[in-house]
Enzyme design. Structure first.
Site, PDB file in Angstrom:
ATOM      1  N   GLU A  97       0.814  -1.294   0.094  1.00 26.46           N
ATOM      2  CA  GLU A  97       0.015  -0.147   0.235  1.00 26.46           C
ATOM      3  C   GLU A  97       0.708   1.207  -0.185  1.00 26.46           C
ATOM      4  OE1 GLU A  97      -4.084  -1.413   2.131  1.00 26.46           O
ATOM      5  OE2 GLU A  97      -2.460  -0.917   3.367  1.00 26.46           O
ATOM      6  N   CYS A 110       3.574   8.647   0.381  1.00 29.32           N
ATOM      7  CA  CYS A 110       4.084   7.639   1.552  1.00 29.32           C
ATOM      8  C   CYS A 110       4.304   6.336   1.147  1.00 29.32           C
ATOM      9  CB  CYS A 110       3.079   7.565   2.716  1.00 29.32           C
ATOM     10  SG  CYS A 110       3.478   6.680   4.138  1.00 29.32           S
ATOM     11  N   CYS A 117       6.259  -6.589   8.119  1.00 36.61           N
ATOM     12  CA  CYS A 117       7.413  -6.270   8.884  1.00 36.61           C
ATOM     13  C   CYS A 117       7.871  -7.346   9.964  1.00 36.61           C
ATOM     14  CB  CYS A 117       7.067  -4.989   9.548  1.00 36.61           C
ATOM     15  SG  CYS A 117       8.358  -4.361  10.556  1.00 36.61           S
ATOM     16  N   CYS A 121       6.112  -4.191  16.430  1.00 35.98           N
ATOM     17  CA  CYS A 121       5.899  -3.255  17.471  1.00 35.98           C
ATOM     18  C   CYS A 121       4.394  -3.414  17.659  1.00 35.98           C
ATOM     19  CB  CYS A 121       6.089  -1.869  16.929  1.00 35.98           C
ATOM     20  SG  CYS A 121       7.802  -1.697  16.573  1.00 35.98           S
ATOM     21  N   CYS A 124       1.301  -1.494  16.160  1.00 33.90           N
ATOM     22  CA  CYS A 124       1.326  -1.301  14.780  1.00 33.90           C
ATOM     23  C   CYS A 124       0.522  -2.468  13.936  1.00 33.90           C
ATOM     24  CB  CYS A 124       2.776  -1.139  14.201  1.00 33.90           C
ATOM     25  SG  CYS A 124       2.965  -1.165  12.466  1.00 33.90           S
ATOM     26  N   CYS A 346      -0.775   6.689   9.734  1.00 33.67           N
ATOM     27  CA  CYS A 346       0.237   5.771  10.189  1.00 33.67           C
ATOM     28  C   CYS A 346       0.060   4.443  11.007  1.00 33.67           C
ATOM     29  CB  CYS A 346       1.095   6.631  11.357  1.00 33.67           C
ATOM     30  SG  CYS A 346       1.546   8.159  10.635  1.00 33.67           S
TER      31      CYS A 346
HETATM   32  N1  SAH Z   1       9.100   0.849  10.114  1.00 30.13           N
HETATM   33  C1  SAH Z   1       9.276   2.298  10.306  1.00 30.13           C
HETATM   34  C2  SAH Z   1       8.306   2.944   9.307  1.00 30.13           C
HETATM   35  C3  SAH Z   1       6.870   2.764   9.200  1.00 30.13           C
HETATM   36  S1  SAH Z   1       5.810   3.027  10.212  1.00 30.13           S
HETATM   37  C4  SAH Z   1       9.010   2.922  11.674  1.00 30.13           C
HETATM   38  O1  SAH Z   1       8.483   2.018  12.438  1.00 30.13           O
HETATM   39  O2  SAH Z   1       9.588   3.842  11.804  1.00 30.13           O
HETATM   40  C5  SAH Z   1       5.540   4.705  10.339  1.00 30.13           C
HETATM   41  C6  SAH Z   1       5.415   5.445  11.688  1.00 30.13           C
HETATM   42  O3  SAH Z   1       4.015   5.135  12.346  1.00 30.13           O
HETATM   43  C7  SAH Z   1       6.167   4.872  12.748  1.00 30.13           C
HETATM   44  O4  SAH Z   1       6.503   6.140  13.514  1.00 30.13           O
HETATM   45  C8  SAH Z   1       5.490   4.105  13.561  1.00 30.13           C
HETATM   46  O5  SAH Z   1       5.941   3.855  14.799  1.00 30.13           O
HETATM   47  C9  SAH Z   1       4.178   4.724  13.652  1.00 30.13           C
HETATM   48  N2  SAH Z   1       2.910   3.890  13.745  1.00 30.13           N
HETATM   49  C10 SAH Z   1       2.895   2.438  13.834  1.00 30.13           C
HETATM   50  N3  SAH Z   1       1.548   1.979  14.129  1.00 30.13           N
HETATM   51  C11 SAH Z   1       1.020   3.168  14.486  1.00 30.13           C
HETATM   52  C12 SAH Z   1      -0.343   3.521  15.134  1.00 30.13           C
HETATM   53  N4  SAH Z   1      -1.285   2.331  15.061  1.00 30.13           N
HETATM   54  N5  SAH Z   1      -0.649   4.754  15.274  1.00 30.13           N
HETATM   55  C13 SAH Z   1       0.018   5.663  14.932  1.00 30.13           C
HETATM   56  N6  SAH Z   1       1.278   5.608  14.533  1.00 30.13           N
HETATM   57  C14 SAH Z   1       1.857   4.351  14.164  1.00 30.13           C
HETATM   58 FE1  SF4 Z   2       7.709  -2.515  11.616  1.00 31.34          FE
HETATM   59 FE2  SF4 Z   2       5.311  -1.255  12.399  1.00 31.34          FE
HETATM   60 FE3  SF4 Z   2       7.488  -1.229  14.052  1.00 31.34          FE
HETATM   61 FE4  SF4 Z   2       7.642   0.313  12.001  1.00 31.34          FE
HETATM   62  S1  SF4 Z   2       6.293   0.550  13.491  1.00 31.34           S
HETATM   63  S2  SF4 Z   2       9.179  -1.152  12.720  1.00 31.34           S
HETATM   64  S3  SF4 Z   2       6.364  -0.676  10.372  1.00 31.34           S
HETATM   65  S4  SF4 Z   2       6.241  -3.146  13.091  1.00 31.34           S
END
Ligand code: SAH
Ligand code: SF4
Length: 360
Positions: A97, A110, A117, A121, A124, A346
């Site tokens: 996406e 974006c 991934c 986290c 996420c 995000c």
């Molecule tokens: N993997 C990379 C880039 C993709 S995520 C990273 O983690 O930085 C882009 C941003 O969205 C990151 O700061 C991530 O922590 C944040 N993010 C992930 N899940 C989210 C959520 N449910 N609500 C808000 N931000 C989120």
């Molecule tokens: Fe991966 Fe989501 Fe963590 Fe970014 S925030 S490193 S996309 S699991």
């Protein structure tokens, strides 16, 4: 094999010129082809000033369209979310996406760098998806080109910017876990014969892979955003598990080494989770971590998704938290979330998720 063919989205002028010269085609044709490509036209059949024979040769000798648009969703705020299927190589048939975010003076794409991934986290949505693999540089850049193509075909309302002025690596995946594809895609984005974007207009977000951040600084010191989310190891170990490998003190030193041009800064992203990382002591912890001269804090509202076990902090609490950071000399902002009605915000990207508001 098809995946060994050069990819039109990222081929350099030099390589394309050499390739077509080997077919006896004059050099200027390579420039013409790249002019189409840079506008988002990847199908040689649509390259009107290119002779039929060359179009056919391009189609059979290059991967011209590594992505197929499967679905597009448009948010009421102009944000567009795209679902693409990969058409060649190892990941053929998998989905990624991308999101286009128009604003008055800029248009940001974006992009995703991986299918899924590995980093898990817990807040996420992408992290809950199985990891399938790294995108090639062609597949990464094709996302930007496909968005350009879509904006050509169907422009936005006049008050919104309908061009691509900025690119952020904040879609699916951890970009620095795909160094090969991402480094190559960065050189293509900044290539004077390619998309010609200044590195000031490119931002890469990472959860904090220290050696990879160092290498990025050496090859392409683009803007850096760090998914910090907690400023003490115990809490960050839980929220951003890669912290167990690269704890805050190592990240601190690494960020201090990252080369920044004049008037540039590192963004520390901080998703605000109710009762978890928005406590009074978190203000103190952040104040102890941030390098005031080089870094800003961007507070992100938590975007929920089905099955998530977190609650976001309230708007009011986020503003209050920001105020307290500012009173400590930290440059802090609250990020406005875009495209929430189509789950384009995000951490909500997860291929295969067919949310409401479906279009085309
Ligand atoms: N993997 C990379 C880039 C993709 S995520 C990273 O983690 O930085 C882009 C941003 O969205 C990151 O700061 C991530 O922590 C944040 N993010 C992930 N899940 C989210 C959520 N449910 N609500 C808000 N931000 C989120
Ligand atoms: Fe991966 Fe989501 Fe963590 Fe970014 S925030 S490193 S996309 S699991």
């Amino acid at each position: 094999m098809q995946q060994n063919l050069p990819q039109l989205p990222v081929i350099t002028l030099e390589k394309l010129t050499a390739l077509i010269a080997s077919w006896g085609v004059p050099n200027y044709r390579a420039k013409q082809v790249l002019q189409w490509r840079n506008r988002g036209i990847l199908n040689p059949a649509d390259m009107l000033n290119i002779p039929e024979e060359l179009r056919e040769r391009l189609s059979s000798s290059l991967v011209c369209e590594p992505l197929k648009l499967v679905q597009r969703q448009c948010s009421s705020d102009g944000t567009r979310k795209y679902l693409f299927m990969l058409t060649s190589g190892r990941l053929k048939g998998k989905m990624v996406e991308s999101v286009y975010i128009p604003e008055e003076k800029r248009g940001t794409v974006c992009i995703s760098s991986q299918v899924g991934c590995v980093l898990d986290c817990p807040f996420c949505h992408t992290g809950t998806q199985d990891f399938e693999g790294n995108l090639s540089s062609g597949e990464i850049i094709a996302q930007v080109l496909a968005v350009k193509h879509d904006l050509l075909k169907e422009p936005l309302a006049a008050e919104l910017n309908a061009s691509v002025t900025h690119v952020v690596y904040m879609g699916m995946g951890e970009p620095l876990a795909n160094e090969e594809g991402v480094h190559e895609s960065l050189s293509s984005l900044t290539d004077p014969d390619g998309l010609k974007l200044s590195k000031r207009r490119i931002t890469l977000s990472t959860s904090g892979l220290v050696p990879q951040i160092d290498r990025l600084g050496e090859v392409a010191s683009v803007n850096l955003a760090i998914s910090l989310h907690a400023a003490e190891n115990r809490l960050r170990d839980a929220l951003v598990p890669i912290n167990r490998k690269y704890p805050l003190q190592e990240l601190r030193q690494c960020l201090n080494r990252y080369s920044l041009g004049k008037q540039r800064h590192i963004t520390l992203e901080y998703v605000m989770l109710d009762g978890i990382n928005d406590r009074p002591e978190d203000v103190e912890l952040l104040a102890g971590f941030v390098n005031l001269d080089r870094e800003r804090v961007n507070l992100i509202s938590f975007n929920t998704y089905p099955g998530s076990s977190y609650t976001g902090s309230s708007k009011q609490h986020m503003n209050e938290f920001a105020k307290q950071l500012i009173s400590k000399g930290i440059r802090a902002t609250v990020r406005r979330s875009r495209g929430q009605d189509i789950m384009a915000a995000c951490g909500q990207l997860k291929a295969g998720n067919r949310a409401e508001n479906r279009e085309s």
